[in-house]
Design a protein around this motif. Structure first.
Motif, PDB file in Angstrom:
ATOM      1  N   PHE A   1      12.686   3.459  -3.175  1.00  0.00           N
ATOM      2  CA  PHE A   1      12.007   4.144  -4.277  1.00  0.00           C
ATOM      3  C   PHE A   1      12.656   3.974  -5.650  1.00  0.00           C
ATOM      4  O   PHE A   1      11.984   4.191  -6.660  1.00  0.00           O
ATOM      5  CB  PHE A   1      11.835   5.642  -3.965  1.00  0.00           C
ATOM      6  N   VAL A   2      13.928   3.573  -5.724  1.00  0.00           N
ATOM      7  CA  VAL A   2      14.530   3.378  -7.049  1.00  0.00           C
ATOM      8  C   VAL A   2      13.817   2.254  -7.826  1.00  0.00           C
ATOM      9  O   VAL A   2      13.492   2.422  -9.006  1.00  0.00           O
ATOM     10  CB  VAL A   2      16.057   3.162  -6.949  1.00  0.00           C
TER      11      VAL A   2
ATOM     12  N   GLU B   1       0.832  -1.201   0.000  1.00  0.00           N
ATOM     13  CA  GLU B   1       0.000   0.000   0.000  1.00  0.00           C
ATOM     14  C   GLU B   1       0.869   1.255   0.000  1.00  0.00           C
ATOM     15  O   GLU B   1       0.629   2.205  -0.748  1.00  0.00           O
ATOM     16  CB  GLU B   1      -0.876  -0.028   1.257  1.00  0.00           C
ATOM     17  N   THR B   2       1.877   1.223   0.850  1.00  0.00           N
ATOM     18  CA  THR B   2       2.796   2.347   0.932  1.00  0.00           C
ATOM     19  C   THR B   2       3.528   2.540  -0.391  1.00  0.00           C
ATOM     20  O   THR B   2       3.736   3.657  -0.843  1.00  0.00           O
ATOM     21  CB  THR B   2       3.821   2.109   2.053  1.00  0.00           C
ATOM     22  N   ARG B   3       3.905   1.423  -1.007  1.00  0.00           N
ATOM     23  CA  ARG B   3       4.611   1.508  -2.289  1.00  0.00           C
ATOM     24  C   ARG B   3       3.767   2.200  -3.339  1.00  0.00           C
ATOM     25  O   ARG B   3       4.250   3.019  -4.098  1.00  0.00           O
ATOM     26  CB  ARG B   3       4.982   0.097  -2.780  1.00  0.00           C
ATOM     27  N   MET B   4       2.473   1.875  -3.362  1.00  0.00           N
ATOM     28  CA  MET B   4       1.591   2.506  -4.350  1.00  0.00           C
ATOM     29  C   MET B   4       1.487   4.000  -4.111  1.00  0.00           C
ATOM     30  O   MET B   4       1.503   4.806  -5.040  1.00  0.00           O
ATOM     31  CB  MET B   4       0.195   1.877  -4.296  1.00  0.00           C
ATOM     32  N   GLN B   5       1.399   4.363  -2.846  1.00  0.00           N
ATOM     33  CA  GLN B   5       1.302   5.778  -2.494  1.00  0.00           C
ATOM     34  C   GLN B   5       2.591   6.512  -2.886  1.00  0.00           C
ATOM     35  O   GLN B   5       2.560   7.585  -3.468  1.00  0.00           O
ATOM     36  CB  GLN B   5       1.057   5.897  -0.999  1.00  0.00           C
TER      37      GLN B   5
ATOM     38  N   ALA C   1      11.652   2.522 -11.470  1.00  0.00           N
ATOM     39  CA  ALA C   1      11.797   1.626 -12.609  1.00  0.00           C
ATOM     40  C   ALA C   1      10.441   1.081 -13.043  1.00  0.00           C
ATOM     41  O   ALA C   1      10.119   1.067 -14.228  1.00  0.00           O
ATOM     42  CB  ALA C   1      12.739   0.479 -12.243  1.00  0.00           C
ATOM     43  N   GLN C   2       9.629   0.681 -12.079  1.00  0.00           N
ATOM     44  CA  GLN C   2       8.314   0.105 -12.409  1.00  0.00           C
ATOM     45  C   GLN C   2       7.369   1.129 -13.023  1.00  0.00           C
ATOM     46  O   GLN C   2       6.451   0.774 -13.747  1.00  0.00           O
ATOM     47  CB  GLN C   2       7.653  -0.469 -11.147  1.00  0.00           C
TER      48      GLN C   2
ATOM     49  N   LEU D   1       6.136  10.035  -6.412  1.00  0.00           N
ATOM     50  CA  LEU D   1       7.525  10.100  -6.869  1.00  0.00           C
ATOM     51  C   LEU D   1       7.735  11.050  -8.045  1.00  0.00           C
ATOM     52  O   LEU D   1       8.726  11.781  -8.095  1.00  0.00           O
ATOM     53  CB  LEU D   1       8.032   8.687  -7.214  1.00  0.00           C
ATOM     54  N   ARG D   2       6.778  11.052  -8.987  1.00  0.00           N
ATOM     55  CA  ARG D   2       6.913  11.920 -10.148  1.00  0.00           C
ATOM     56  C   ARG D   2       7.077  13.379  -9.704  1.00  0.00           C
ATOM     57  O   ARG D   2       7.975  14.090 -10.167  1.00  0.00           O
ATOM     58  CB  ARG D   2       5.685  11.784 -11.048  1.00  0.00           C
ATOM     59  N   ASP D   3       6.216  13.809  -8.787  1.00  0.00           N
ATOM     60  CA  ASP D   3       6.297  15.183  -8.278  1.00  0.00           C
ATOM     61  C   ASP D   3       7.581  15.402  -7.492  1.00  0.00           C
ATOM     62  O   ASP D   3       8.155  16.482  -7.504  1.00  0.00           O
ATOM     63  CB  ASP D   3       5.100  15.492  -7.377  1.00  0.00           C
ATOM     64  N   ALA D   4       8.015  14.354  -6.788  1.00  0.00           N
ATOM     65  CA  ALA D   4       9.233  14.478  -5.981  1.00  0.00           C
ATOM     66  C   ALA D   4      10.447  14.761  -6.853  1.00  0.00           C
ATOM     67  O   ALA D   4      11.310  15.560  -6.497  1.00  0.00           O
ATOM     68  CB  ALA D   4       9.452  13.204  -5.172  1.00  0.00           C
TER      69      ALA D   4
END
Ligand code: C2E
Ligand code: MG
Ligand code: MG
Ligand code: MG
Length: 292
Positions: free
Chosen positions: A77-78, A22-26, A82-83, A31-34
């Protein structure tokens, strides 16, 4: 318990902790904005030249300064980048920032070789040469001062294309380095095919070398011999003890990197660390050896 910490609370993830799905999806959504919004930071880990004891370079290691979750390690997050097709953006940000930092240190009289990690996705995109050239041009950093690090796994998908891209890069003066050699199933035939000038010996080999004299040290010695035979320099990764440093030195590694020498640190800490080391204040036995 992780969920109970709630939003807006600072939480530090252990690098070893697997982030829940769940955390990964969030995180992926954020990440894009980050990447665009300057939430990523680079820490730099010193690399020392063993025969002189001099710090000659640093490796740029990315972190995510997450507004709620604290400083996240790349393992959090790396893989997500990639995903979710964000790897090219992430790598371009790293390249621009790292070369810009090296050029800024240069201007301040601190000349260091900058090592940057490149991922598999960047090879398949085929934009490596252009992206590196763009970062060098924007920063003004000479190509000889940049090293791109790749793993054998990252070139595995299309070794021929990867080798061609790396060859084009080397022609421009940028150095190529093979990361984590000796982890997984490193193949010597692949090593021969890749135009690389530096072999980074994986921490797993370096760590066991000092503990079990004999076989493990022989493995490192063999890798150093391999590097020599191919005209490559070698680097012992993950040096955590004085003994491991001594072993790496005795076995003829060109460079070493690891917590025993220095941990990765924010850019602003590097000049003071370098100054302390030059004065002989850094707790590294080699420095006194080199000075004598
Ligand atoms: P790597 O490229 O092999 O980087 C070395 C890792 O080992 C770093 O972890 C570093 O902090 C850690 N390390 C260094 N010395 C020691 C030591 O003495 N003991 C131990 N236990 N660890 C040590 P970090 O920063 O968590 O990075 C992990 C991996 O994430 C890197 O492995 C690299 O594969 C990847 N990574 C980091 N930054 C980037 C980046 O900007 N782009 C890409 N694509 N991958 C990155
Ligand atoms: Mg690396
Ligand atoms: Mg490595
Ligand atoms: Mg590694």
């Amino acid at each position: 318990a992780a969920k109970a910490a709630g939003r807006g609370r600072v939480r530090v993830f252990s690098p070893d902790l697997r982030v829940a799905a769940e955390t990964r999806m969030q995180l992926a959504a954020e990440l894009r904005d980050a990447i665009a919004g300057e939430q990523l930071v680079l820490h730099y880990q010193p690399i020392v030249h063993l025969s002189t004891g001099a710090c000659t370079g640093v490796e740029a290691l990315v972190r995510w300064q997450h507004p709620a979750r604290g400083l996240l390690p790349p393992s959090d997050f790396v893989p997500l980048a990639a995903q979710h097709d964000l790897m090219a953006q992430l790598t371009c940000w790293v390249l621009r920032t790292a070369t810009g930092q090296a050029a800024a240190w240069d201007a301040a009289g601190l000349s260091l070789v900058m090592n940057v990690n490149i991922s598999a996705e960047h090879f398949s995109a085929g934009t490596l040469t252009d992206d590196v050239a763009a970062a060098l041009e924007a920063s003004g950093l000479p190509p000889e001062r940049l090293v791109v690090e790749l793993t054998e796994t990252s070139v595995a998908e299309d070794p021929t294309s990867a080798a061609a891209q790396l060859a084009r890069l080397r022609v421009t003066g940028v150095e190529v380095s093979i990361d984590d050699f000796g982890s997984g199933f490193s193949s010597i035939s692949q090593l021969v095919a890749l135009p690389a000038g530096l072999l980074k010996i994986d921490r797993s080999l370096v760590t066991c070398a000092a503990g079990r004299a004999g076989q493990a040290a022989a493995a490192i010695e063999a890798v150093v011999g391999l590097a020599d035979a191919f005209g490559m320099r070698s680097l012992a990764e993950g040096v955590e003890t004085a003994e491991q440093l001594a072993v790496a030195t005795a076995l003829g590694c060109t460079f070493a990197q690891g917590f025993h020498i220095a941990r990765p640190m924010p850019a602003e800490d590097i000049p003071a660390w370098m100054a302390a080391r030059t004065r002989g204040a850094a707790p590294l036995p080699l420095l006194t050896d080199a000075a004598s």
